[in-house]
Motif scaffolding. Sequence first.
Motif, PDB file in Angstrom:
ATOM      1  N   THR A   1      44.744  40.389  58.508  1.00 63.22           N
ATOM      2  CA  THR A   1      44.189  39.737  57.329  1.00 63.22           C
ATOM      3  C   THR A   1      43.966  40.780  56.239  1.00 63.22           C
ATOM      4  O   THR A   1      43.473  41.876  56.514  1.00 63.22           O
TER       5      THR A   1
ATOM      6  N   ILE B   1      42.040  41.388  52.598  1.00 64.96           N
ATOM      7  CA  ILE B   1      41.011  40.862  51.710  1.00 64.96           C
ATOM      8  C   ILE B   1      41.360  41.260  50.278  1.00 64.96           C
ATOM      9  O   ILE B   1      41.430  42.450  49.953  1.00 64.96           O
ATOM     10  N   MET B   2      41.544  40.263  49.431  1.00 65.77           N
ATOM     11  CA  MET B   2      41.928  40.494  48.049  1.00 65.77           C
ATOM     12  C   MET B   2      40.699  40.833  47.196  1.00 65.77           C
ATOM     13  O   MET B   2      39.561  40.624  47.630  1.00 65.77           O
TER      14      MET B   2
ATOM     15  N   ASP C   1      39.313  39.378  44.840  1.00 68.51           N
ATOM     16  CA  ASP C   1      38.434  38.231  44.593  1.00 68.51           C
ATOM     17  C   ASP C   1      37.771  37.704  45.859  1.00 68.51           C
ATOM     18  O   ASP C   1      37.081  36.691  45.835  1.00 68.51           O
ATOM     19  N   GLY C   2      37.987  38.406  46.987  1.00 68.28           N
ATOM     20  CA  GLY C   2      37.378  38.008  48.247  1.00 68.28           C
ATOM     21  C   GLY C   2      38.222  37.094  49.095  1.00 68.28           C
ATOM     22  O   GLY C   2      37.868  36.812  50.255  1.00 68.28           O
ATOM     23  N   GLU C   3      39.344  36.633  48.571  1.00 65.90           N
ATOM     24  CA  GLU C   3      40.202  35.742  49.350  1.00 65.90           C
ATOM     25  C   GLU C   3      40.841  36.499  50.520  1.00 65.90           C
ATOM     26  O   GLU C   3      41.284  37.636  50.374  1.00 65.90           O
ATOM     27  N   ALA C   4      40.872  35.856  51.681  1.00 65.11           N
ATOM     28  CA  ALA C   4      41.487  36.437  52.874  1.00 65.11           C
ATOM     29  C   ALA C   4      42.909  35.902  53.018  1.00 65.11           C
ATOM     30  O   ALA C   4      43.121  34.685  53.036  1.00 65.11           O
ATOM     31  N   VAL C   5      43.865  36.807  53.085  1.00 68.11           N
ATOM     32  CA  VAL C   5      45.275  36.436  53.215  1.00 68.11           C
ATOM     33  C   VAL C   5      45.747  36.823  54.608  1.00 68.11           C
ATOM     34  O   VAL C   5      45.721  38.003  54.979  1.00 68.11           O
ATOM     35  N   SER C   6      46.177  35.855  55.381  1.00 68.34           N
ATOM     36  CA  SER C   6      46.631  36.099  56.745  1.00 68.34           C
ATOM     37  C   SER C   6      48.138  36.336  56.766  1.00 68.34           C
ATOM     38  O   SER C   6      48.898  35.674  56.045  1.00 68.34           O
TER      39      SER C   6
ATOM     40  N   ARG D   1      49.341  41.167  46.102  1.00 67.44           N
ATOM     41  CA  ARG D   1      49.522  39.951  45.298  1.00 67.44           C
ATOM     42  C   ARG D   1      50.704  39.136  45.824  1.00 67.44           C
ATOM     43  O   ARG D   1      50.659  37.893  45.860  1.00 67.44           O
TER      44      ARG D   1
ATOM     45  N   LYS E   1      49.692  37.170  48.814  1.00 67.91           N
ATOM     46  CA  LYS E   1      48.862  36.049  48.366  1.00 67.91           C
ATOM     47  C   LYS E   1      49.715  34.932  47.776  1.00 67.91           C
ATOM     48  O   LYS E   1      49.433  33.742  47.965  1.00 67.91           O
ATOM     49  N   GLU E   2      50.786  35.321  47.059  1.00 73.29           N
ATOM     50  CA  GLU E   2      51.673  34.344  46.424  1.00 73.29           C
ATOM     51  C   GLU E   2      52.681  33.752  47.410  1.00 73.29           C
ATOM     52  O   GLU E   2      53.475  32.895  47.038  1.00 73.29           O
TER      53      GLU E   2
END
Length: 470
Positions: free
Chosen positions: A44, A46-47, A49-54, A114, A117-118
């Motif tokens: 995971t 952590i971006m 902005d706090g978003e977790a990307v798996s 990024r 995330k995208e």
Amino acid sequence: MKQTDLKNIARHGARGLTALLLAISLPTQGQELTFDPGRGEQRTLIMPDGEAVSYTAYERLYYVANVEDSAYQFMNVYVPQGATQQTPILMRNYVGGYMAAAAGEPQPSDATGRALKEGYVVAIPGARGRNSTVERQGQTVQTGRAPAGLLDLKAAVRYLRLFDRKMAGSADRIISDGTSAGGAMSALLGATGNHPDYEPLLKAMGAADERDDVFASVCFCPITDLDHADMAYEWLYNCTNNRTRPVTEEQALQSNTLAAQYPAYINSLNLKNPDDGTPLTADKLRSYLKRLVMKSAQRAKNAGADIPDSVGFTFSEPASFMPPPVNGGDDDRLQAVARRLSRNRPPAHMPKREQGEYIVNLDMETYLNYVVTTQPLKTPPAFSMESEAGIIIPLMNPMNYIGDERATVANHWYIRHGARDRDTSLAVPTVLAVKLQNAGKEVDFLLPWNRGHSGDYALDELFDWMNTLR
């Protein structure tokens, strides 16, 4: 190097150089190229902005069968949840200064994070460079003689194609990304796809027998066209000598000599102005660069930036409704339009602007001297490259391959070079962009205002562009 070797290079160009490199740098061991889709590790990121990307991580994927330098010749691949066989792949290299770069992990603050995330697959290959060495039989052996770094990146592309059906992500949608020398590597990947000059070297390395062209290239401040970079630097910045750039008498002479050599090179390229198709000769190039800087400043001003007139800009007078000038046209025509618009009411479709909102001219010498005050210039000669007895390796210049029918050149390009980035001449990325546009390629090129030497910035803008390609 023997004199006969130098004569061979001079006589046969890239082919002679290829033969020489094969003779002196054959790899020493062999292994089978493999990829096991079941050996991924769940992680995971952590971006900001706090978003977790798996995502699933596949690491230490050696992309050549004959590994000469095990510290660099492998790639890491990261697959976000939901990726399919059609998902584009961002291939980010971290080459700087043409030195070795290890395969890395996704970073939340740059394009790799990024991209995950995208929903992009992310590939981060390592590559040898001019400082990479190995110990062999008690001796230190250099492994990164150019074009080794580029060959490694090409081999990584071939690896992705070899295992395209086993791995999520489309090898036909690879977008390369790099900054500085890494931006030059991205440009080389985009310009030299499948060219036969590289084939014997890649075969000797044990690269996969696959294509190595990429779909798109992202190039931040590419330090490229090293064959002519000294000329371009002095041609642009010669006007600052002993004004804001201290030089010795000998350096001043070098500067003048190099500056005088650049126009012949530019004229030999037979460039066309992308705006109107007129010849972009050396005597027009400085005016073209001026308009790019004006466009950059106007764009920033429209977004609310304070653009001072002290750095060389002239702004519209009261009741002047001058639209932002763009590339193309000469100074006389530009000023005539400015005078006409000053006298007349604005057309109905043109919104009213406040006093001084339009940039109507730029004193380029004043601007360049301003750039020098933000960071000292390099002194002549400013550029060097790994070479064979002083001979610059032609395989490391994308300008040699754009327009060559034997190369598969990427159709999509995103090139950024800061408007006050003095690490190379503004002319270098500009000429690269123009040559690509003349070759019919889609090029998004800007000199971002007040930006120095950096990359992976304005990620919203970058990914807006990338997403149009999906």
